[in-house]
Design an enzyme around this catalytic site. Structure first.
Site, PDB file in Angstrom:
ATOM      1  N   HIS A  98       0.827  -1.211   0.000  1.00 51.37           N
ATOM      2  CA  HIS A  98       0.000   0.000   0.000  1.00 51.37           C
ATOM      3  C   HIS A  98       0.857   1.255   0.000  1.00 51.37           C
ATOM      4  O   HIS A  98       2.009   1.240   0.432  1.00 51.37           O
ATOM      5  CB  HIS A  98      -0.927   0.035   1.222  1.00 51.37           C
ATOM      6  CG  HIS A  98      -0.218  -0.088   2.537  1.00 51.37           C
ATOM      7  ND1 HIS A  98       0.245  -1.303   3.026  1.00 51.37           N
ATOM      8  CD2 HIS A  98       0.123   0.844   3.461  1.00 51.37           C
ATOM      9  CE1 HIS A  98       0.816  -1.096   4.190  1.00 51.37           C
ATOM     10  NE2 HIS A  98       0.776   0.197   4.482  1.00 51.37           N
ATOM     11  N   HIS A 100       0.699   5.264   1.408  1.00 51.74           N
ATOM     12  CA  HIS A 100       0.007   6.242   2.263  1.00 51.74           C
ATOM     13  C   HIS A 100      -0.020   7.578   1.529  1.00 51.74           C
ATOM     14  O   HIS A 100       1.020   8.031   1.033  1.00 51.74           O
ATOM     15  CB  HIS A 100       0.790   6.496   3.558  1.00 51.74           C
ATOM     16  CG  HIS A 100       0.869   5.347   4.502  1.00 51.74           C
ATOM     17  ND1 HIS A 100       0.109   5.273   5.645  1.00 51.74           N
ATOM     18  CD2 HIS A 100       1.634   4.234   4.499  1.00 51.74           C
ATOM     19  CE1 HIS A 100       0.411   4.168   6.302  1.00 51.74           C
ATOM     20  NE2 HIS A 100       1.347   3.514   5.628  1.00 51.74           N
TER      21      HIS A 100
HETATM   22  P1  5GP Z   1       2.021   0.431   7.522  1.00 53.60           P
HETATM   23  O1  5GP Z   1       2.428   0.553   8.969  1.00 53.60           O
HETATM   24  O2  5GP Z   1       2.014  -1.035   7.123  1.00 53.60           O
HETATM   25  O3  5GP Z   1       2.810   1.282   6.580  1.00 53.60           O
HETATM   26  O4  5GP Z   1       0.559   0.996   7.440  1.00 53.60           O
HETATM   27  C1  5GP Z   1      -0.552   0.300   7.879  1.00 53.60           C
HETATM   28  C2  5GP Z   1      -1.635   1.302   8.115  1.00 53.60           C
HETATM   29  O5  5GP Z   1      -2.861   0.606   8.192  1.00 53.60           O
HETATM   30  C3  5GP Z   1      -1.496   2.076   9.436  1.00 53.60           C
HETATM   31  O6  5GP Z   1      -1.332   3.463   9.165  1.00 53.60           O
HETATM   32  C4  5GP Z   1      -2.800   1.786  10.173  1.00 53.60           C
HETATM   33  O7  5GP Z   1      -3.341   2.907  10.817  1.00 53.60           O
HETATM   34  C5  5GP Z   1      -3.718   1.286   9.073  1.00 53.60           C
HETATM   35  N1  5GP Z   1      -4.726   0.333   9.550  1.00 53.60           N
HETATM   36  C6  5GP Z   1      -4.500  -0.731  10.359  1.00 53.60           C
HETATM   37  N2  5GP Z   1      -5.653  -1.389  10.576  1.00 53.60           N
HETATM   38  C7  5GP Z   1      -6.617  -0.720   9.886  1.00 53.60           C
HETATM   39  C8  5GP Z   1      -8.021  -0.931   9.733  1.00 53.60           C
HETATM   40  O8  5GP Z   1      -8.629  -1.859  10.274  1.00 53.60           O
HETATM   41  N3  5GP Z   1      -8.682  -0.054   8.953  1.00 53.60           N
HETATM   42  C9  5GP Z   1      -8.057   0.990   8.326  1.00 53.60           C
HETATM   43  N4  5GP Z   1      -8.814   1.789   7.580  1.00 53.60           N
HETATM   44  N5  5GP Z   1      -6.735   1.215   8.458  1.00 53.60           N
HETATM   45  C10 5GP Z   1      -6.015   0.364   9.237  1.00 53.60           C
END
Ligand code: 5GP
Length: 139
Positions: A98, A100
């Protein structure tokens, strides 16, 4: 075990979806690091960028570009970061590729991303060698 994002794609858990097509889905990040913080997610459950085919990545980036402009328009954001954490060491917590989209509004958000500057510790030969290794790996 499907990722939390796969469960959102299958509508097993709710999310505020703002865009969807055959390859990509985008929804609000639950953390809302800033107002309008949005995730653009590949529909196929690739763990990270090291697994994503270029074609999917370029489509995903195209959608991200469209969404960045929509977020700017919707909230009047003056700036926006695009961030992708790939691998645990990079801070990835959901192992489903993903991007951001993080709109920025205030100077005080400056410390969200501070990169270390190692320029003073590197010789010109070290830069050359790093560039050479990347170019070699590309071919
Ligand atoms: P990463 O840390 O892998 O770059 O980003 C994962 C993102 O997923 C985090 O910013 C976190 O807030 C988001 N996230 C985790 N669980 C959920 C969820 O159940 N729903 C949504 N909409 N976002 C989530």
């Amino acid at each position: 075990m499907p990722t939390i994002f796969a469960r959102i794609i299958r509508r097993e858990i709710p999310a505020h979806i703002v865009y969807e097509d055959d390859l990509v889905i985008a929804f609000l990040d639950i953390s809302q690091a800033t107002k309008g913080h949005t995730l653009v997610v590949s529909k196929v459950e690739y763990q990270n960028i090291f697994e994503v085919p270029e074609k999917t990545a370029s489509h995903l980036f195209g959608v991200a570009t469209r969404l960045a402009k929509a977020i700017q328009k919707a909230f009047g954001a003056s700036a926006l970061n695009i961030l992708s954490n790939n691998g645990e060491l990079a801070g990835q917590t959901v192992f489903h590729f993903h991007l951001h989209l993080i709109p920025r509004y205030e100077r005080q958000d400056d410390n969200l991303f501070k990169l270390k500057n190692n320029q003073g510790n590197l010789t010109s030969d070290e830069y050359k060698e790093r560039a050479r290794l990347i170019k070699e790996a590309l071919s």
